[in-house]
Design an enzyme around this catalytic site. Structure first.
Site, short mmCIF file in Angstrom:
data_model
loop_
_atom_site.label_atom_id
_atom_site.label_comp_id
_atom_site.label_asym_id
_atom_site.label_seq_id
_atom_site.Cartn_x
_atom_site.Cartn_y
_atom_site.Cartn_z
N LYS A 89 48.26 -5.64 15.61
CA LYS A 89 47.49 -6.73 16.23
C LYS A 89 48.38 -7.67 17.05
O LYS A 89 48.40 -8.88 16.83
CB LYS A 89 46.71 -7.50 15.16
P1 OMP Z 1 39.87 -1.38 4.07
O1 OMP Z 1 38.90 -2.50 4.02
O2 OMP Z 1 40.74 -1.28 2.86
O3 OMP Z 1 39.23 -0.07 4.45
O4 OMP Z 1 40.92 -1.73 5.24
C1 OMP Z 1 40.55 -2.02 6.53
C2 OMP Z 1 41.74 -1.94 7.47
O5 OMP Z 1 41.28 -2.16 8.80
C3 OMP Z 1 42.80 -3.02 7.21
O6 OMP Z 1 44.07 -2.50 7.62
C4 OMP Z 1 42.38 -4.14 8.13
O7 OMP Z 1 43.47 -4.96 8.50
C5 OMP Z 1 41.84 -3.36 9.34
N1 OMP Z 1 40.79 -4.05 10.14
C6 OMP Z 1 39.69 -4.59 9.54
O8 OMP Z 1 39.47 -4.46 8.33
N2 OMP Z 1 38.78 -5.27 10.30
C7 OMP Z 1 38.91 -5.41 11.64
O9 OMP Z 1 38.03 -5.99 12.27
C8 OMP Z 1 40.02 -4.85 12.27
C9 OMP Z 1 40.90 -4.10 11.53
C10 OMP Z 1 41.88 -3.30 12.29
O10 OMP Z 1 42.25 -3.73 13.39
O11 OMP Z 1 42.18 -2.19 11.91
#
Ligand code: OMP
Length: 263
Positions: A89
């Site tokens: 990011k």
């Molecule tokens: P889980 O919720 O464990 O599946 O993880 C989600 C992953 O996606 C994490 O690494 C978050 O930082 C990332 N993420 C989000 O959850 N929401 C977003 O809007 C954007 C991201 C991202 O850019 O990957």
């Protein structure tokens, strides 16, 4: 390359490699060294099940240089067998982003990166100069506080719509959008603005996003979508390789039932 991964692996799954030592219950994983072997085993067991991996930098940076070395070793272990997205990011003035791009794409050799686009186009262009590397701009994020800024309305559009428009105008076949699976109401609108961009869709599993809507809308027409699952896969069951693999197989099946190539 992403399209090729979709087709050869018949998978639109991205496995989020967000391993947290404090949450590991596998008996022999208790330091970075044992974690590294475990992550490599996870990769080797799931490599045919996913189009991409997405390590989030926070889980590595917090360990300092040894965490960053682990990240570097993970990218080289994947060795182009899947797309690797740096969830870093990044976003800064152009001159600084030139150096971020050198780090993420040059030094670490990631295939793609997540970008915070709010400093404008000169903070994005250094990342898109190499057409072989991809960027995903945060468009509409999965978290509740997305509402604080991303729904600001001016000149007849929401900020997340402006990001989608900017992505379309800068796209050289290497820009995608991050669209949260939890934002069911808005994702159709974003697909209309950006009909052919590829999406990274996080928020499935632990965050409770809508899988059917995420898969079908992101893969509408010329657009494509990759569905990220981190905790829902890496902490499945007792965190054994079998449990992790089975969770990946299961998510892959669930995703594929909404895609055309499913038999
Ligand atoms: P889980 O919720 O464990 O599946 O993880 C989600 C992953 O996606 C994490 O690494 C978050 O930082 C990332 N993420 C989000 O959850 N929401 C977003 O809007 C954007 C991201 C991202 O850019 O990957």
């Amino acid at each position: 390359r992403l399209e090729k991964m979709f087709n050869t692996k018949r998978s639109h799954l991205c496995i989020g490699l967000d391993f947290d030592l404090d949450k590991m219950i596998v008996p022999n994983v208790k330091d970075l060294h044992s974690l590294e072997s475990f992550i490599k085993d996870v990769i080797d067991s799931t490599i045919d099940l996913c189009a991409a991996y997405k390590p989030n930098f926070a889980f590595y940076e917090k360990h300092g240089p040894s965490g960053m070395k682990l990240l570097e070793n993970i990218v080289s272990h994947i060795n182009k067998r899947s797309i690797v997205i740096a969830d870093a990011k990044r976003g800064d003035i152009g001159n600084t982003c030139i150096n971020y791009a050198k780090s993420i794409f040059g030094y670490y050799d990631f295939d793609a990166i997540t970008i915070s686009p709010y400093m404008g186009s000169d903070s994005i262009t250094p990342f898109i100069e190499d057409s072989k590397k991809g960027v995903y701009l945060l468009c509409l994020t999965s978290n509740k506080s997305a509402i604080d800024f991303q729904y600001k309305f001016s000149d007849n559009s929401y900020l997340y719509e402006d990001v989608a428009n900017l992505a379309v105008s800068l796209n050289n076949n290497n820009i995608g959008l991050v669209v949260g699976a939890t934002k069911k109401e808005e994702i159709r609108k974003i697909r209309e603005i950006a009909p052919s961009l590829t999406w990274l869709v996080p928020g499935i599993g632990a965050q409770g996003g809508d899988l059917e809507e995420s898969v079908t809308i992101s893969n509408t027409g010329l657009g494509s979508g990759i569905i990220n699952v981190s905790r829902g896969i890496i902490y499945a069951g007792k965190q054994s390789l079998d449990d992790i693999c089975n969770a990946a197989i299961d998510y892959n099946k669930q995703i594929n039932q909404f895609l055309d190539y499913n038999e």
